[in-house]
Structure formats: C-alpha cells, structure tokens
Write a protein that holds these residues in place. Structure first.
Motif, PDB file in Angstrom:
ATOM      1  N   LEU A 136     -43.984  16.643 -55.053  1.00  0.00           N
ATOM      2  CA  LEU A 136     -43.768  15.987 -53.754  1.00  0.00           C
ATOM      3  C   LEU A 136     -42.528  16.527 -53.037  1.00  0.00           C
ATOM      4  N   GLU A 137     -41.545  16.902 -53.819  1.00  0.00           N
ATOM      5  CA  GLU A 137     -40.232  17.312 -53.288  1.00  0.00           C
ATOM      6  C   GLU A 137     -40.341  18.284 -52.100  1.00  0.00           C
ATOM      7  N   PRO A 138     -41.092  19.410 -52.243  1.00  0.00           N
ATOM      8  CA  PRO A 138     -41.116  20.360 -51.114  1.00  0.00           C
ATOM      9  C   PRO A 138     -41.778  19.818 -49.847  1.00  0.00           C
ATOM     10  N   LEU A 139     -42.577  18.740 -49.990  1.00  0.00           N
ATOM     11  CA  LEU A 139     -43.251  18.184 -48.801  1.00  0.00           C
ATOM     12  C   LEU A 139     -42.355  17.215 -48.030  1.00  0.00           C
ATOM     13  N   CYS A 140     -41.303  16.719 -48.707  1.00  0.00           N
ATOM     14  CA  CYS A 140     -40.456  15.704 -48.072  1.00  0.00           C
ATOM     15  C   CYS A 140     -39.314  16.375 -47.318  1.00  0.00           C
ATOM     16  N   LYS A 141     -39.557  16.669 -46.044  1.00  0.00           N
ATOM     17  CA  LYS A 141     -38.563  17.419 -45.268  1.00  0.00           C
ATOM     18  C   LYS A 141     -37.755  16.526 -44.334  1.00  0.00           C
ATOM     19  N   THR A 142     -38.336  15.444 -43.857  1.00  0.00           N
ATOM     20  CA  THR A 142     -37.607  14.584 -42.911  1.00  0.00           C
ATOM     21  C   THR A 142     -36.733  13.602 -43.682  1.00  0.00           C
ATOM     22  N   SER A 143     -35.773  13.014 -42.966  1.00  0.00           N
ATOM     23  CA  SER A 143     -34.872  12.058 -43.644  1.00  0.00           C
ATOM     24  C   SER A 143     -35.662  10.849 -44.125  1.00  0.00           C
ATOM     25  N   GLU A 144     -36.692  10.447 -43.343  1.00  0.00           N
ATOM     26  CA  GLU A 144     -37.525   9.293 -43.731  1.00  0.00           C
ATOM     27  C   GLU A 144     -38.241   9.575 -45.057  1.00  0.00           C
ATOM     28  N   ALA A 145     -38.788  10.786 -45.157  1.00  0.00           N
ATOM     29  CA  ALA A 145     -39.527  11.150 -46.371  1.00  0.00           C
ATOM     30  C   ALA A 145     -38.586  11.296 -47.561  1.00  0.00           C
ATOM     31  N   LYS A 146     -37.401  11.888 -47.300  1.00  0.00           N
ATOM     32  CA  LYS A 146     -36.435  12.086 -48.392  1.00  0.00           C
ATOM     33  C   LYS A 146     -35.957  10.738 -48.938  1.00  0.00           C
ATOM     34  N   GLU A 147     -35.719   9.808 -48.018  1.00  0.00           N
ATOM     35  CA  GLU A 147     -35.288   8.462 -48.402  1.00  0.00           C
ATOM     36  C   GLU A 147     -36.362   7.796 -49.268  1.00  0.00           C
ATOM     37  N   ALA A 148     -37.610   7.942 -48.840  1.00  0.00           N
ATOM     38  CA  ALA A 148     -38.729   7.343 -49.584  1.00  0.00           C
ATOM     39  C   ALA A 148     -38.853   7.981 -50.970  1.00  0.00           C
ATOM     40  N   LEU A 149     -38.659   9.293 -51.012  1.00  0.00           N
ATOM     41  CA  LEU A 149     -38.741  10.006 -52.296  1.00  0.00           C
ATOM     42  C   LEU A 149     -37.652   9.502 -53.245  1.00  0.00           C
ATOM     43  N   ASP A 150     -36.456   9.266 -52.694  1.00  0.00           N
ATOM     44  CA  ASP A 150     -35.353   8.744 -53.527  1.00  0.00           C
ATOM     45  C   ASP A 150     -35.707   7.376 -54.115  1.00  0.00           C
ATOM     46  N   VAL A 151     -36.370   6.546 -53.301  1.00  0.00           N
ATOM     47  CA  VAL A 151     -36.783   5.215 -53.793  1.00  0.00           C
ATOM     48  C   VAL A 151     -37.773   5.390 -54.941  1.00  0.00           C
ATOM     49  N   LEU A 152     -38.746   6.288 -54.757  1.00  0.00           N
ATOM     50  CA  LEU A 152     -39.753   6.509 -55.815  1.00  0.00           C
ATOM     51  C   LEU A 152     -39.090   7.037 -57.094  1.00  0.00           C
ATOM     52  N   LYS A 153     -38.107   7.937 -56.916  1.00  0.00           N
ATOM     53  CA  LYS A 153     -37.411   8.494 -58.089  1.00  0.00           C
ATOM     54  C   LYS A 153     -36.676   7.382 -58.838  1.00  0.00           C
ATOM     55  N   ALA A 154     -35.959   6.557 -58.070  1.00  0.00           N
ATOM     56  CA  ALA A 154     -35.178   5.475 -58.690  1.00  0.00           C
ATOM     57  C   ALA A 154     -36.107   4.497 -59.403  1.00  0.00           C
ATOM     58  N   LEU A 155     -37.224   4.160 -58.758  1.00  0.00           N
ATOM     59  CA  LEU A 155     -38.176   3.223 -59.383  1.00  0.00           C
ATOM     60  C   LEU A 155     -38.766   3.823 -60.653  1.00  0.00           C
ATOM     61  N   SER A 156     -39.088   5.109 -60.579  1.00  0.00           N
ATOM     62  CA  SER A 156     -39.690   5.769 -61.738  1.00  0.00           C
ATOM     63  C   SER A 156     -38.731   5.761 -62.922  1.00  0.00           C
ATOM     64  N   GLU A 157     -37.456   6.004 -62.638  1.00  0.00           N
ATOM     65  CA  GLU A 157     -36.460   5.980 -63.727  1.00  0.00           C
ATOM     66  C   GLU A 157     -36.368   4.597 -64.353  1.00  0.00           C
ATOM     67  N   LEU A 158     -36.400   3.571 -63.508  1.00  0.00           N
ATOM     68  CA  LEU A 158     -36.340   2.194 -64.025  1.00  0.00           C
ATOM     69  C   LEU A 158     -37.599   1.887 -64.848  1.00  0.00           C
ATOM     70  N   LEU A 159     -38.735   2.374 -64.366  1.00  0.00           N
ATOM     71  CA  LEU A 159     -40.001   2.102 -65.064  1.00  0.00           C
ATOM     72  C   LEU A 159     -40.088   2.853 -66.393  1.00  0.00           C
ATOM     73  N   ASP A 160     -39.407   4.016 -66.462  1.00  0.00           N
ATOM     74  CA  ASP A 160     -39.404   4.798 -67.714  1.00  0.00           C
ATOM     75  C   ASP A 160     -38.960   3.958 -68.903  1.00  0.00           C
ATOM     76  N   LYS A 161     -38.096   2.976 -68.626  1.00  0.00           N
ATOM     77  CA  LYS A 161     -37.512   2.191 -69.720  1.00  0.00           C
ATOM     78  C   LYS A 161     -38.384   0.991 -70.104  1.00  0.00           C
ATOM     79  N   THR A 162     -39.516   0.818 -69.451  1.00  0.00           N
ATOM     80  CA  THR A 162     -40.344  -0.362 -69.745  1.00  0.00           C
ATOM     81  C   THR A 162     -41.466  -0.007 -70.718  1.00  0.00           C
ATOM     82  N   SER A 163     -42.062  -1.036 -71.319  1.00  0.00           N
ATOM     83  CA  SER A 163     -43.128  -0.815 -72.288  1.00  0.00           C
ATOM     84  C   SER A 163     -44.462  -0.508 -71.603  1.00  0.00           C
ATOM     85  N   TYR A 164     -44.542  -0.710 -70.288  1.00  0.00           N
ATOM     86  CA  TYR A 164     -45.800  -0.461 -69.572  1.00  0.00           C
ATOM     87  C   TYR A 164     -45.713   0.787 -68.700  1.00  0.00           C
TER      88      TYR A 164
END
Lengths: 207, 365
Positions: free
Chosen positions: B212-240
């Motif tokens: 996804l990274e190369p497709l996120c060129k605008t600030s809106e997309a980059k911000e959204a990508l950061d949210v997804l990254k942060a959520l994914s890291e938090l989810l990595d630590k869960t059992s589901y």
C-alpha cells in the motif's frame, strides 16, 4: 472443495471447457445421465448446472462459492458478490430496439417492453425520460409489432431476430459478457483456492 | 442446562453482553418508536428509507425504529475528553433486501461516541473480533480505511459519478470494469494502474501495508496508512490477530463513515454478519463536534450457522386416559422432569411427535 455454479446451455459448456483446460476437469460431467451434481474429489471441485438467471442467486446465497453469470443478470438483479473476471465469452449487448419507422418525439410516456426492468429503468432514469415498463418473460420482440410497446430493451447477439421482425437497434445500453463471480463469505475462507481458479481462467481469456 | 434449548442468537447474546460489560460499555435501552420526523431528517443515513409508521393517540406520526445508531447519537453529548460507551441488543424493522418485505431484525452492537482516539478504534476492532470469536472459531474480520480509498479516487478524478461507479467496482473486486470506467472518464494511465492495483491489495496485514505504501501519496492517504500501521501493531499482540485482515473492498457509505471500516464473516453464513467503523461524518452532518466508532452484529443471520439438531422433540411420552389418576400422572411427570427428561403427557400419541420412549400409564393402572 470449491462449489461451482455453471449456467446450463451453450455458454455453460464453453465455461466448463475453460475450467477443464485450467486443470479443473471433472469427467463425470460429460456422462449422459440425469445427475445434477458432479464432483472431482482429487481436484477438490464440485460443479452443478443451474438456470443461467439463477447462477447469481446460488452464489450470493453461498450454495456455490463461485459461478459464471452474464453481466445482464448481474446488472438486473444486483447480487452482493465479488465480480472477479470478465471471461470475454458469451458476448452480446443490451440494447433498445424498435420498429424501423419508429420515431420518439419525446412528448408522451415511452412504453418499454422488457425482461430487464431494472436495467431499463436505470437507463431511462439517466436520460430523464418518463417510461412505462411492461415486464414480459419471453418473445419480447412481439410487443412493438402488436403495439403493446413502443420499444423493447433486450439482449441482442447477432440481430437476426430483430431483422426478421422488421426491428432495429436504436441505442446500445451496455456490452454484455460472462463474468466469474464469487460469494463474499466463501472468498474469505477459500481465498487461495478461488484466487487460483481466477488466475488460471484469467490466463486463458482471449482478448 | 441443555444448550439445545437456546437458539443461536440467544446463545450468543449472553456472552456478548458479558464481553461488552467487561470493557465498560453500559447497556442502552431505547424506545421501540421514534418520531417519524427524526428519520425523515436523517433518511440518507438509513439502510432503507422505508419505515413502518403509525399515528400515536395525539396524532403524532411515529415510526418503528429502523436503526439504533441514530437514536444513540441523538441522545449523546459533546463533552471534551468524554466518551460515552454503550452496547445494545434491539430489534429493528427494515425491508429485507431479498424479500422486499419488512422484517424484524435482532441486532446487537456497541457505540463509542465522544473524544475518540486510536485506542478507541483498536478497542472497537478488538471487540468486533472477539464478538465473532464468541460465536464461532471460523471467523474473519476485514478492515479497510476510507481515507485511502477517497484519496485515491479524488486523485484520479473529482467527478462524483466516476467516484460512485469506481467505488462500486472496488467493492466488487472488479478490475475489468474499473479499467473500462477509467478509459471512459479519461483517467490517466498512472491513476488507472493505481486504482486497479488497489483492488488487488488484500489479505495478510503486513504484506498489505508494504504494497500500500507506494500508493499513499497524499497527506490524507499517508495519515490513514499510519492509522492502519498503528492498529496492525496493536493487533499483532492479540490472540485473534491471525483472523484479522486488510481488504479495501469494504466500501461503506462515505457520507456516513470516514476512517476505518470493517466487516465480519463467519463460515457457513453467506453474507457479512458484522459491520461497523468510524462515523464522524454522521455526527458532523448532525452539527456535532464528537467523533464515533461502533459496529452492529446481525443476530438474525446466526440461524444459518450449522447446529446439531436433536433427533427427538421429547424424551418421554406419557400416555394416559380417565382410568389414570391425575395425581399419579402429575407425580410421574414430576419424577421424570426431575431426572432431567422432557415429558409430554398425551391421551394419544401425536402423529409427528419424535420421542425417545413411551410410557403407557393406562396399562399400569
């Protein structure tokens, strides 16, 4: 096991040939008998023939994981499914046809005979034209000949039936071809298998 | 207690309530009716604009509620730093897509309204995944972010019709029609390529983020990508974690939702059973400052889950007639039920009743 709904008839046979060539053969499907379900345990695939207009119902309701349906059926019934591939076969178009001497002066409500009420309604809504839809289940070409309707909205393949009945295409609404569709839940749990089928069929599509 | 006496939705309700209570969500009980005017003002946010209406005794037009979220939002307050966390299980009345007739639909869900942040988004996703896990071990939760989708679409064109049609293609994972559409609307080759590759980006979270990274060129997309990254890291630590994927074909209504959106699937049920996301846009449209995130779980769909069916309707049929004393009959029935058996006292054996054994008290008397 992937369940595949195939449309009965010539199109379905062409579609099965593509699956067979892609490595998903099921020899029992060619036996002459009254069986409805055909399975190849080794290839983990199960086929069943259904009425072409019912394919999208089988797939949307999850009785089939994937299926092949005409774009006309998808536009008319709008099933909530993934549309993974345009197989580029079964090509025809959805068109408005009318008697050769017909002239639409735009003043009165246009009477439209069709099997595809949603497609006709969407098309004429887009034009802002007021219409009266006459829903028929077959022999649509008869409607303008007998004065039941002004025009028809129907699938046109070669145009031979239209010509023989002194009708002609006035507008092409949308090109039609066969599409590979998938159930949304089935896709979540059989992602790799369905992707493999789509990829192999995709490699065989003729431009 | 025999689990078989509970229907699938009833079985799910109690553990779900426990789950939502354990995260501090409080029950929200609402009226069955709302003033019709309320739905009329917000009809663009309803799944269907058709609602069941009737006149109250004072002539006021009321409606059987077709939606729960609107009623909860209406009753919430904008207080800086404050979050209202509620759960509900309520019937709503909507036209069913397949039958085109009104149906009573039991749904449960949670809403978090107020000063929401990353933790609240994570909590909503976490509760959604755990809700699915309560019902079945075979579940999948798909997450998307509308910020990325809207940024990519706006980069390609500002034409509303194009955006609408392209969103539909993306929801269908339909690259072939998307390509034709881009051609029709004269979208540049680069943007067409971006949109088409976006359709193919789904699945395992890590690989999706990389692609996804190369497709996120605008600030809106980059911000959204950061949210997804942060959520994914938090989810990595869960059992589901392994049941949660990214999939951008989840294209919920962009006038209602704005950030993350998600959909839950259970094996054996042909459509998504859980739907939710961040819906700050709805609150903005209602002139509210708060943000919100929540989801609904459609309990009526759980009927389709495969379940073990009892081959018998009743354990024992007690046959009696006037020669059998009522006190003997009552005592026998009481003994059998105390032994954990179900009993049907009958004068003749009902034609289609499936029973394990038959005790004929007439012979004993």
């Amino acid at each position: 096991m992937i369940n595949v709904a195939l449309p009965k008839g010539r199109l379905g046979e062409k579609v099965y040939a593509m699956f067979e060539k892609a490595g998903y053969e099921c020899p029992s499907i060619k036996e002459v008998n009254r069986k409805l379900v055909f399975e190849n345990e080794e290839k983990r695939i199960r086929y069943f023939w259904v009425k072409p207009s019912d394919v999208s119902i089988y797939v949307e309701r999850g009785a089939a994981d994937i299926g092949v349906a005409g774009k006309d059926i998808l536009l008319e019934y709008r099933p909530d499914v993934y549309e993974l591939l345009d197989l580029n076969i079964g090509k025809c178009c959805m068109a408005v046809a009318a008697p050769k001497d017909f002239y639409d002066n735009g003043v009165r409500t246009l009477k439209v005979a069709t099997k595809f009420s949603n497609i006709a309604r969407t098309y004429y809504n887009g034009l802002g034209r007021e219409i009266d839809i006459i829903h028929l289940n077959g022999s649509i070409e008869l409607a303008p000949i007998l004065g039941l309707s002004d025009v028809i909205v129907d699938i046109v393949e070669t145009g031979a039936t239209l010509r023989e009945n002194n009708l002609e295409v006035f507008e092409t609404i949308v090109p039609i071809s066969a599409r590979l569709i998938a159930n949304k839940t089935g896709f979540q749990f059989k992602t790799k298998e369905i992707e493999a089928v789509a990829r192999k069929l995709g490699e065989m599509i003729q431009p | 207690m025999n689990e078989n006496i509970f229907k699938q939705d009833e079985k799910a309700l109690f553990p779900l309530r426990r789950l939502y209570r354990s995260y501090g969500y409080l029950p929200f009980k609402m009226n069955k009716f709302e003033e019709y005017d309320f739905y009329l003002q917000n009809k663009e946010f309803l799944v269907s604009d058709r609602v069941i209406t009737f006149n109250d005794t004072d002539g006021k037009l009321l409606a059987l509620k077709p939606d729960v979220t609107l009623s909860i939002v209406k009753n919430s307050k904008d207080i800086p730093g404050f979050k209202q966390k509620v759960y509900y299980d309520e019937n709503v009345y909507r036209v069913s897509g397949s039958t085109h007739r009104f149906r009573e639909i039991l749904q449960t869900g949670v809403e978090c309204i107020g000063d929401i942040d990353l933790y609240d988004l994570f909590e909503a996703i976490s509760l959604a995944a755990q809700s699915l896990r309560v019902i079945s071990e075979r579940y999948v939760l798909q997450i998307s972010h509308l910020g990325i989708l809207s940024s990519l679409l706006k980069q390609a064109s500002n034409n509303d019709t194009f955006i609408l049609k392209a969103s539909k293609c993306i929801a269908e994972k339909n690259t072939h029609d998307l390509q034709k559409l881009c051609l029709e609307y004269e979208i540049s080759d680069e943007e067409t390529c971006n949109l088409c590759s976006f359709v193919g980006i789904y699945g395992d979270r890590k690989s999706v983020l990389t692609r996804l990274e190369p497709l996120c060129k605008t600030s809106e997309a980059k911000e959204a990508l950061d949210v997804l990254k942060a959520l994914s890291e938090l989810l990595d630590k869960t059992s589901y974690s392994s049941s949660i994927f990214f999939d951008f074909s989840i294209v919920n209504d962009m006038s209602y939702y704005n950030g993350i959106v998600f959909k839950g699937f259970l094996e054996g049920i042909c459509q998504g059973v859980l739907s939710g996301g961040q819906y700050d846009n709805l609150l903005r449209r209602m002139n509210r400052r708060s943000g919100a995130v929540g989801f609904a779980l459609y309990l009526d769909l759980l009927e389709d889950l495969p379940a073990e069916s009892d081959p018998f309707d009743v354990d024992v049929v007690l046959l009696y007639d006037e020669t059998v004393s009522v006190s003997d009959l009552a005592e026998r029935a009481s003994l059998l039920t105390a032994d954990g058996k179900s009993v049907s006292a009958q004068k003749v054996v009902p034609e289609k009743l499936r029973y394990r054994s038959l005790i004929d008290l007439r012979k004993e008397s």
